[in-house]
Design a protein around this motif. Sequence first.
Motif, short mmCIF file in Angstrom:
data_model
loop_
_atom_site.label_atom_id
_atom_site.label_comp_id
_atom_site.label_asym_id
_atom_site.label_seq_id
_atom_site.Cartn_x
_atom_site.Cartn_y
_atom_site.Cartn_z
N GLN A 275 0.90 -1.15 -0.20
CA GLN A 275 -0.06 -0.08 -0.04
C GLN A 275 0.82 1.24 -0.04
O GLN A 275 0.52 2.31 -0.31
CB GLN A 275 -1.14 0.03 1.07
CG GLN A 275 -0.39 0.13 2.39
CD GLN A 275 -1.47 -0.17 3.66
OE1 GLN A 275 -2.17 -1.11 3.86
NE2 GLN A 275 -1.60 1.10 4.47
N GLU B 253 -9.62 11.32 8.63
CA GLU B 253 -8.51 10.50 8.23
C GLU B 253 -7.63 11.58 7.72
O GLU B 253 -6.21 11.39 7.82
CB GLU B 253 -8.59 9.55 7.05
CG GLU B 253 -9.56 8.31 7.53
CD GLU B 253 -9.14 7.65 8.68
OE1 GLU B 253 -7.97 7.71 9.18
OE2 GLU B 253 -10.14 7.26 9.53
N SER C 120 -5.91 2.20 -2.17
CA SER C 120 -7.03 2.54 -1.49
C SER C 120 -8.27 2.74 -2.39
O SER C 120 -9.27 2.31 -2.26
CB SER C 120 -6.90 3.64 -0.71
OG SER C 120 -6.24 5.00 -1.56
N MET D 295 -8.94 -1.89 -2.88
CA MET D 295 -9.64 -1.91 -1.58
C MET D 295 -11.35 -1.65 -1.91
O MET D 295 -11.98 -2.39 -1.53
CB MET D 295 -9.27 -1.34 -0.45
CG MET D 295 -8.04 -1.74 0.45
SD MET D 295 -8.37 -3.29 1.35
CE MET D 295 -9.23 -2.63 2.63
N THR D 296 -11.24 -0.41 -2.68
CA THR D 296 -12.83 -0.04 -2.92
C THR D 296 -13.27 -0.96 -3.90
O THR D 296 -14.70 -1.36 -3.78
CB THR D 296 -12.76 1.30 -3.55
OG1 THR D 296 -11.99 2.34 -2.29
CG2 THR D 296 -13.93 1.90 -3.87
N GLU E 181 -14.29 -4.45 -2.14
CA GLU E 181 -15.29 -4.42 -1.13
C GLU E 181 -16.72 -4.40 -1.92
O GLU E 181 -17.73 -4.68 -1.75
CB GLU E 181 -14.96 -3.62 -0.08
CG GLU E 181 -14.06 -3.85 0.89
CD GLU E 181 -13.99 -3.32 2.24
OE1 GLU E 181 -13.64 -1.85 2.21
OE2 GLU E 181 -14.27 -4.05 3.29
N LYS F 82 -6.24 -7.91 5.54
CA LYS F 82 -6.23 -6.38 5.85
C LYS F 82 -7.45 -6.02 6.96
O LYS F 82 -8.53 -6.35 6.77
CB LYS F 82 -6.51 -5.81 4.53
CG LYS F 82 -6.75 -4.27 4.71
CD LYS F 82 -5.21 -3.73 4.84
CE LYS F 82 -5.18 -2.37 4.97
NZ LYS F 82 -3.88 -1.64 5.68
N HIS G 86 -9.21 -3.89 7.83
CA HIS G 86 -10.20 -3.00 7.65
C HIS G 86 -11.39 -3.87 6.87
O HIS G 86 -12.66 -3.72 6.96
CB HIS G 86 -9.87 -1.77 6.78
CG HIS G 86 -9.08 -0.79 7.37
ND1 HIS G 86 -7.52 -1.04 7.59
CD2 HIS G 86 -9.13 0.41 7.93
CE1 HIS G 86 -6.91 -0.17 8.08
NE2 HIS G 86 -7.53 0.74 8.26
N ASP H 34 -13.60 -2.78 9.80
CA ASP H 34 -13.87 -1.46 9.54
C ASP H 34 -14.58 -1.38 7.95
O ASP H 34 -14.11 -0.77 7.01
CB ASP H 34 -12.60 -0.62 9.52
CG ASP H 34 -12.90 0.84 9.65
OD1 ASP H 34 -13.95 1.43 9.93
OD2 ASP H 34 -12.08 1.71 9.74
N GLN I 257 -15.51 0.89 3.91
CA GLN I 257 -15.01 2.28 4.08
C GLN I 257 -13.60 2.89 3.80
O GLN I 257 -13.30 3.98 4.11
CB GLN I 257 -15.12 2.56 5.67
CG GLN I 257 -16.67 2.16 6.30
CD GLN I 257 -16.49 2.80 7.76
OE1 GLN I 257 -15.89 3.28 8.49
NE2 GLN I 257 -17.75 2.69 8.02
N TYR I 258 -13.15 1.70 3.06
CA TYR I 258 -11.51 2.39 2.57
C TYR I 258 -11.44 3.37 1.76
O TYR I 258 -10.27 3.95 1.89
CB TYR I 258 -10.62 0.92 2.33
CG TYR I 258 -9.27 0.97 2.66
CD1 TYR I 258 -8.58 0.45 3.97
CD2 TYR I 258 -8.34 1.69 1.84
CE1 TYR I 258 -7.43 0.90 4.30
CE2 TYR I 258 -6.84 1.58 2.15
CZ TYR I 258 -6.70 1.08 3.35
OH TYR I 258 -5.25 1.32 3.73
N TYR J 219 -9.76 6.68 3.01
CA TYR J 219 -8.45 7.10 3.18
C TYR J 219 -8.06 7.55 1.62
O TYR J 219 -7.08 8.44 1.69
CB TYR J 219 -7.57 5.94 3.39
CG TYR J 219 -7.76 5.39 4.67
CD1 TYR J 219 -7.23 5.88 5.67
CD2 TYR J 219 -8.54 4.18 4.91
CE1 TYR J 219 -7.60 5.43 7.24
CE2 TYR J 219 -8.98 3.47 6.22
CZ TYR J 219 -8.34 4.17 7.35
OH TYR J 219 -8.50 3.86 8.55
#
Length: 617
Positions: A286, A409, A460, A464-465, A468, A511, A513, A517, A520-521, A524
């Motif tokens: 990352q 953040e 990010s 990640m987005t 998810e 990971k 998150h 979490d 919601q990444y 960031y």
Amino acid sequence: MSSDSVVRLDRRGFLRGTMAAASAGIFGSAGALASATPQQEADAFLARFVEGWLPRLTASDEADWAASTDVSEAHTTAKVAKSIELGQYVGSPEVIETVRRLLDQKAMLNDLTIRQLEKIRLHAAEAPGTIPEVVKARAEAEANQTATQDGFTFHIPRPEGAREVSANEIDRILLESRDLDERRAAWEASKEIGRPLREGLLKLRDLRNKVAREMGFDNFFALQVADYGMSVDEMLTLCDRLIDQMRPLHRQLHAWARRTLAERYKTKAPGDGRIPAHWLSNRWGQDWPGLVEGIDMDEPFRGKPREFITEQAERFYASLDFPRLPSSFWARSDLYPADPKSGRKKNSHASAWHIDLDRDVRSLMSIEANSQWFTTAHHELGHIYYYISYSTPIVPYPLRAGANRAFHEAIGDLIGLAAGQRPYLKQVGLLSPGAARADATTFLLDQALDGSSVVFLPWSAGVMTRFEHAFYSGQIGDGEQNAAWWKLVGQYQGIAPPGPRPETLCDPATKTHINDDPAQYYDYAIATAIKYQLHDHIAREILKQDPRDCNYYGNKKVGAFLRGILSLGATRDWNAVLREATGEGLSARAMAAYFQPLGDWLAKENHGHQVGWGSPE
Ligand code: X8Z
Ligand code: ZN
């Protein structure tokens, strides 16, 4: 472990969770009163709601804190019990119904009231009391997943027997070792945590979706995005735009990094141009610190006590006229790794907590004296100072949150960026000789590779987005988590695994998150853009200095500017807050401008070499 349900306020003050059963009549006479106007009725409802909410929230947070800092069956059970009490309150059908009825009369309500009701509606949507059995099952799955994650022990295999290692030790190997076998063993060891988390994650996906759909959201991803007042399509488009704006520079950085690492390890990069994941210094690629030879950001921290890390970060904020941290912060925070001999297990990922939405602020970290934790401490104190700044009578409790989650953040990252500027580092004796000697472009190169910067965006806003989103909208089959994950990693980050990744493992679940979490990444990614927008404004308009060579330290005007944003909490529309602060809407323009000289340099450096990866991109 057995538990009934979990409801908690996450590290940024967003309530999530579930409830076991609805309890009737919490608000008694707060229903429609014949003689009251909608505004009067809303005022009465909000006052009564908050009165019952705060003690339950505080008790739940306290129990969650205990469970996160000392993993045990007893703490998990207590956390679940307190969470149930909170969930039964915030998700009660009465709350849902009252909020719905009041929001139907929006035209008769003032903006601050509407904002509070919208927040409460989203909180309730995490725990709808109309489907108690689903909510209960989700609660159990959430609690199990967190306990499995936080209680996990990493091991690196050796001929004489596996060696237990901490997350910090794995990170150190990945940052420092030049031995590819050792690196691969550490990287693979870091992915073992996905194995026990796989099944729980699939279960959570279904339960989170069922909860979200109860109040009309398409899926759990859509529920989380709703906090921005945006649709899922709008969010994905925004993320794509950020990636597009930085893509040319990312490709150049990637090409330069691939060549540099191949030379470092005296080997060749794979033919498709993707960088093997274990070549990089971060477990997920990352960010890629430690790549620029001659700049050793850790050097100034060697031999310093670990207390120095948070204290120096506090000094930065205090120099901007923020208050000193309350003594309760120092007394109650859990800032250092658990002693392995103690047997205590704690969450290894950094977080900041606002226990009572008032004065009780804490941070959970595992600080060692190095530059990575120095940056993280600035990040966490950004959350803490945000909490402190909006905990005033002007901001109603339901709006004690960031302008949006990304703003929360962004603040600490902004101060981290400021604390990485050479004039400041020099002033406080933290500039290593290598960093002092480096020319401006080399220093910029190091920054572009470091945390929350250029290489962070494809991860990010991309991996990640997109993962998810696909995961919660049903686009990934149960036996395809790793396949889907690595396709995205290959596409966006230009990174490949060192070997096959069977589906019995679950690399996305490594990971934090993804487990605790979720969905919601993009916060960031958006925070990264906001950080450079705020920095650009501060450097040019307040400091009148070069954004790449400036010093915020001791500047009270910068502090006043930031407090102007922080003290609003979530009382204003975030787009308006950003526009009023910086004069422009959300964009990576300022970020691209910051790194522009680096792009020019890299284009020359990479001339005649392969740029890009795979096909087609
Ligand atoms: O999770 C965090 C913070 C806690 S809110 C340490 N960050 C992301 C990550 O570590 O993946 C900060 C940068 C991105
Ligand atoms: Zn954070």
